[in-house]
Scaffold this active site. Structure first.
Site, short mmCIF file in Angstrom:
data_model
loop_
_atom_site.label_atom_id
_atom_site.label_comp_id
_atom_site.label_asym_id
_atom_site.label_seq_id
_atom_site.Cartn_x
_atom_site.Cartn_y
_atom_site.Cartn_z
N TYR A 1 0.84 -1.20 0.00
CA TYR A 1 0.00 0.00 0.00
C TYR A 1 0.88 1.24 0.00
O TYR A 1 1.95 1.22 -0.55
CB TYR A 1 -1.02 -0.06 1.16
CG TYR A 1 -2.21 0.78 0.79
CD1 TYR A 1 -2.98 0.45 -0.34
CD2 TYR A 1 -2.53 1.94 1.46
CE1 TYR A 1 -4.01 1.25 -0.76
CE2 TYR A 1 -3.59 2.74 1.04
CZ TYR A 1 -4.31 2.39 -0.08
OH TYR A 1 -5.33 3.19 -0.51
N ARG B 1 -8.48 10.64 -8.65
CA ARG B 1 -7.65 11.35 -7.65
C ARG B 1 -6.89 10.31 -6.85
O ARG B 1 -7.17 10.07 -5.68
CB ARG B 1 -8.55 12.21 -6.74
CG ARG B 1 -7.83 13.24 -5.92
CD ARG B 1 -8.67 13.63 -4.73
NE ARG B 1 -8.96 12.51 -3.86
CZ ARG B 1 -8.22 12.18 -2.80
NH1 ARG B 1 -7.17 12.87 -2.47
NH2 ARG B 1 -8.57 11.14 -2.06
N LYS C 1 -6.16 -2.16 -1.30
CA LYS C 1 -7.07 -2.01 -0.15
C LYS C 1 -7.67 -3.35 0.25
O LYS C 1 -7.79 -3.66 1.43
CB LYS C 1 -8.22 -1.04 -0.50
CG LYS C 1 -7.82 0.42 -0.42
CD LYS C 1 -8.21 1.03 0.91
CE LYS C 1 -7.26 2.14 1.28
NZ LYS C 1 -7.82 3.37 1.74
N GLU D 1 -13.37 4.85 -3.34
CA GLU D 1 -11.95 5.10 -3.09
C GLU D 1 -11.35 6.02 -4.15
O GLU D 1 -11.48 5.76 -5.36
CB GLU D 1 -11.22 3.74 -3.11
CG GLU D 1 -9.86 3.76 -2.49
CD GLU D 1 -9.88 4.06 -1.01
OE1 GLU D 1 -9.05 4.88 -0.58
OE2 GLU D 1 -10.69 3.47 -0.27
N ASP D 2 -10.73 7.10 -3.72
CA ASP D 2 -9.97 8.00 -4.62
C ASP D 2 -10.80 8.57 -5.77
O ASP D 2 -10.34 8.63 -6.92
CB ASP D 2 -8.71 7.29 -5.13
CG ASP D 2 -7.65 7.18 -4.03
OD1 ASP D 2 -7.90 7.71 -2.93
OD2 ASP D 2 -6.60 6.57 -4.24
N ASP E 1 -13.70 5.89 2.12
CA ASP E 1 -12.55 5.81 3.01
C ASP E 1 -11.81 7.14 3.10
O ASP E 1 -11.27 7.50 4.13
CB ASP E 1 -11.61 4.70 2.54
CG ASP E 1 -10.54 4.38 3.57
OD1 ASP E 1 -10.89 4.28 4.76
OD2 ASP E 1 -9.37 4.24 3.20
N ASP E 2 -11.77 7.90 1.99
CA ASP E 2 -11.05 9.18 1.99
C ASP E 2 -11.74 10.20 2.89
O ASP E 2 -11.09 11.02 3.52
CB ASP E 2 -10.96 9.73 0.56
CG ASP E 2 -10.32 8.72 -0.39
OD1 ASP E 2 -9.18 8.33 -0.14
OD2 ASP E 2 -10.99 8.30 -1.36
N ASN F 1 -0.51 11.89 1.33
CA ASN F 1 0.24 10.75 0.75
C ASN F 1 0.55 11.03 -0.71
O ASN F 1 -0.15 11.79 -1.34
CB ASN F 1 -0.63 9.48 0.82
CG ASN F 1 -0.71 8.92 2.22
OD1 ASN F 1 0.27 8.91 2.93
ND2 ASN F 1 -1.90 8.48 2.61
N ASN G 1 -2.74 5.98 9.54
CA ASN G 1 -3.02 5.18 8.34
C ASN G 1 -4.44 4.64 8.41
O ASN G 1 -4.83 4.04 9.41
CB ASN G 1 -2.01 4.02 8.29
CG ASN G 1 -2.02 3.30 6.96
OD1 ASN G 1 -3.07 3.10 6.37
ND2 ASN G 1 -0.85 2.90 6.51
#
Length: 591
Positions: free
Chosen positions: A139, A192, A210, A282-283, A305-306, A447, A491
């Site tokens: 990850y 993203r 993930k 995610e993203d 999650d973000d 990150n 994290n």
């Protein structure tokens, strides 16, 4: 542990699970459906697996040199393997020895992905037993580079690719996936990726990474996990010109075309996998992330999650840090650099927790929290021009442009970076924080490492060893003035695996903010005094499965309390139940 029986039936031996009876699509158990996420429990009566050469190429059942003499005779493996028989521990030792020889992190990543495609249980055994060493490999930060180069290193497809070409037939595409009992889907549209921007179809590395953590850290069985990339094109010119790019070669679809594709996907997921499949976004870029979460949170089991995972893990660190800095959350003032999905998500969860503790209305508790975006401090005079998710944070104050001036004006006790822009917590900013705080709390969350607002060494050096520091990506311990400081890592992997497990074991049908608060509180209590003594506000990852079981239990308890659980009756001991449901990577015995 149940033994797996492989009974010889012509060219196709049969796997039979002992100790569990079952029929139809699951096992018979006290909770009315397949209780665990452990795949040993799911097989009803028998299932065929290939033998001989094909068995060695089946990552779910292959053990390589781990097949013993009897198994080699029973399954036509004689002569297909060298004569030596290795234990799983010896195989693990050999692979770790080889991995440590690689100087380039991306080569380690590729070796791990290769292992996952070859021998699934050994891959997870390695990851679980060496979690602190291998987490940065599978990850962040290495997965970011892997996504950038995904087209070049792409060898075997992992997960499902759903592009605009599949519009109108997404349900059929889902049915192409070999596993039918899916519990968690991680989906991205690649717009993203970490702090690296639009990587289009190459963002698949994120859902794959993930979900390997869902299994290793949260114990969700690998066969219940489905990585998905939605490909609507990319605005990354470099990728569009790259001959090895694996996605659609046109600009991103937006508006109605985009919304319709996502809507079809979400409907197909529910139709194919039922009400209780967890869909983790995610993203996605900010505008889509907020929109998708608000659109589907009342109809599906969804989690971003973000926005929510980041918020939960940061809140846990802040609750734990109170033991070092004193006071309650309500006594502190928070300043964020970055007002996107991570920043506003964290801010909202902090405000919710303060509201819960003080019984003050949310509108009041938000006033303890200030945000700085690319145009400066978010203040009420800017309200008309702000995006909707920034408006709750526009407080009364004169306009302030620079972060340093905002720090001097607001005098925060906690400085949080979620901007995706590196080197923004300058020496002057950290010194200003230290001038009015005995122990300034500095969280540089962006990150990968290159995008971190400051390094651990900078935070400790510029604050003269007084800062309490945590970051999004890992940093090595720092020696300053004869003392060794161990930086914490905020994290998301602390939260989402246990959070997902809690939803699954309770049969949750919706996600509620109170479940996120429960997860934060459960993580915060896992920080021991010996961790605090090193300046750590997070527990070590070595205990992550135990931590995940405790988080799962608290999340499940909250789900039952809110009346959102469908798995009844409620298990008596939720921690024990969570642990019993966890996937084990130990080889199964074949007969």
């Amino acid at each position: 542990m149940e033994k797996t029986v492989i009974m010889n039936g012509g060219d196709y031996p049969v796997v039979e699970e002992e100790g569990k009876a079952g029929f139809g699509g699951g096992v018979e158990d006290v909770y009315g459906e397949d209780s665990a996420t452990e795949d040993q429990l799911v097989t009803p009566w028998t299932v065929s697996v290939s033998s001989g050469y094909t068995l060695l190429r089946d990552p779910h059942h292959n053990k390589g040199l781990g097949f013993n003499e009897k198994e080699r005779d029973a399954h036509y493996l004689r002569g297909l393997l060298p004569p030596a028989v290795f234990t799983q521990e010896l195989q693990e030792k050999k692979l770790m020895h080889n991995l440590r020889k690689y100087d380039v992190p991306l080569h380690r990543y590729m070796a791990m992905m290769d292992l996952q495609e070859r021998n699934e249980r050994l891959f997870y055994k390695l990851l679980i037993d060496n979690v602190e060493e291998l987490l940065p490999v599978v990850y962040t930060p290495t997965v970011g580079e892997a996504c950038q180069k995904y087209g070049s290193i792409f060898s075997r497809p992992q997960g499902l690719y759903i592009s605009l070409k599949e519009k109108g037939k997404i349900l059929e595409v889902l049915k192409n996936w070999p596993e039918k009992s899916i519990q968690v889907i991680v989906v991205t549209d690649g717009e993203r990726i970490l702090g690296l921007g639009d990587l289009g179809c190459q963002g698949m590395g994120i859902p794959v990474g993930k979900l390997s953590l869902y299994t290793a850290l949260g114990g969700i069985r690998p066969s219940a996990c489905l990585p998905v990339t939605i490909d609507v094109g990319t605005n990354n010119e470099q990728l569009l010109k790259d001959e090895f790019y694996i996605g659609l070669r046109h600009k991103r679809a937006t508006g109605q075309e985009y919304a319709e594709l996502l809507d079809e996907f979400m409907s197909a997921v529910k139709q194919n996998y039922g009400e209780k499949v967890l869909v983790q976004f995610e993203d996605f870029a900010n505008h889509n992330a907020f929109e998708l979460l608000s659109r589907y949170r009342s109809t599906h089991l969804v989690f971003n999650d973000d926005i929510q995972g980041t918020a939960s893990v940061v809140l846990a660190g802040l609750i734990a840090a109170l033991k070092l800095v004193g006071g309650t959350l309500a006594d502190h003032t928070f300043l964020f650099l970055g007002a996107g999905e991570a920043g506003t998500g964290i801010a909202e969860l902090i405000a919710l927790e303060i509201s819960k503790q003080t019984k003050a209305p949310l509108e009041e508790t938000r006033k303890k929290i200030w945000l700085v975006d690319s145009r400066g401090l978010i203040v009420s005079s800017r309200k008309e021009s702000l995006q909707h998710f920034k408006k709750p944070w526009a407080h009364e104050h004169e306009p302030v442009k620079a972060l340093l001036d905002a720090v001097k004006a607001i005098k925060p006790t906690v400085l949080i970076g979620s901007s995706g822009v590196g080197k923004t917590f300058t020496k002057e900013v950290v010194e200003a924080m230290s001038s009015f705080n005995k122990k300034p709390l500095i969280l540089a969350l962006s990150n990968p490492t290159s995008q971190s607002e400051c390094t651990a060494e900078e935070a400790y050096t510029w604050s003269k060893g007084r800062a309490i520091f945590a970051s999004g990506s890992p940093f090595d311990p720092v020696e300053y003035d004869g003392k060794v400081f161990v930086p914490g890592q905020a994290n998301n992997a602390y939260i989402f695996p246990g959070f997902g497990l809690g939803l699954i074991i309770s049969g949750a049908i919706r996600v509620h903010d109170d479940m996120l608060l429960a997860a934060s509180e459960a993580l915060a209590v896992q920080v021991a005094q010996e961790n605090f003594d090193k300046g750590l506000i997070y527990p070590p990852f070595t205990n992550i499965r135990k931590i995940s079981a405790h988080i799962a239990a608290k999340v499940a308890a909250k789900t039952y309390e809110l009346g959102l659980a469908s798995r009844l009756p409620r298990p008596k001991d939720l921690v024990k139940y969570a642990e019993s449901c966890m996937y084990s990577p130990i080889y199964r015995s074949y007969r």
